[in-house]
Design an enzyme around this catalytic site. Sequence first.
Site, PDB file in Angstrom:
ATOM      1  CD  GLU A 185      -2.439   1.317   2.763  1.00  0.00           C
ATOM      2  OE1 GLU A 185      -3.508   1.936   2.834  1.00  0.00           O
ATOM      3  OE2 GLU A 185      -1.897   0.778   3.751  1.00  0.00           O
ATOM      4  CE  LYS A 228      -7.177   1.585   3.779  1.00  0.00           C
ATOM      5  NZ  LYS A 228      -5.916   2.093   4.387  1.00  0.00           N
ATOM      6  CB  CYS A 245      -4.015  -1.213   4.843  1.00  0.00           C
ATOM      7  SG  CYS A 245      -2.963  -0.990   6.300  1.00  0.00           S
TER       8      CYS A 245
END
Length: 264
Positions: free
Chosen positions: A40, A111, A146
Amino acid sequence: MRASLLQIAVDEGESVDARRRRAASLVREQAGADLVVLPELWTTGAFSFESFGAEAEPLEGPTYEVMAKAASDAGVWLHAGSIPERDPDGPLYNTSLVFSPDGELAAAYRKIHRFGFDKGEAVLMGAGSELVTVRLPEITIGLATCYDLRFPELFRGLVDAGAEAVVLPAGWPERRRSHWTLLARARAVEDQMFVLACGTAGTHAGVAQAGYSVVVDPWGEVLAEAGGGEEVLTVEFDPAKVGTTRGQFPVLKDRVLGVERPRR
């Protein structure tokens, strides 16, 4: 199927352009793999909040160009980690890019769950709104990033969309490393899928990174795990194990949906 997770460090003394070139070189070295994964926000560092705006780029910006060519040169499916994407008509996004072996963009994922508790990424980035899957020849992968790892409902949504594995790039802090491995195994067990979680090494803006990229099978067994420093973690696994596991222990068939909450 062979996958290589590139657990690179983000060194503040290295320019973003130099890191792009280094990452592309590492991708090319994985020729012969089926899937290569980067972490990421490896261009900036996941905790280098002050650089997000300055280093943000359009979807088809410099990282896109470099990674598309690297995927084509190596002949691999490439999950190129995520970048700070600048939408010309909106906010910044933490956006993952997936390229096919011919260098074409196969998918982009913004995300959904932003980390920071009303600061950092949570206020600097917009939230994605769509679940994304990509069909590879051997397996269908779902995309997560994440902090998404802490939200099991996202993974169940990916299961319903046909995912047999989730590829998760991260910039996970070292101080919560025990959660990293625990949650990766939990998501694999409860969804009976492979989880390929690629973290970063080094330190981002003073925040030590966990490293310890990991690949977990549908029974929750750790197939491969990196250490804390820079490393290329390569693992071979059988995608058919997803179907075998779900057939031997058909827990997903017993899901009860639409249960009403008790009234108070």
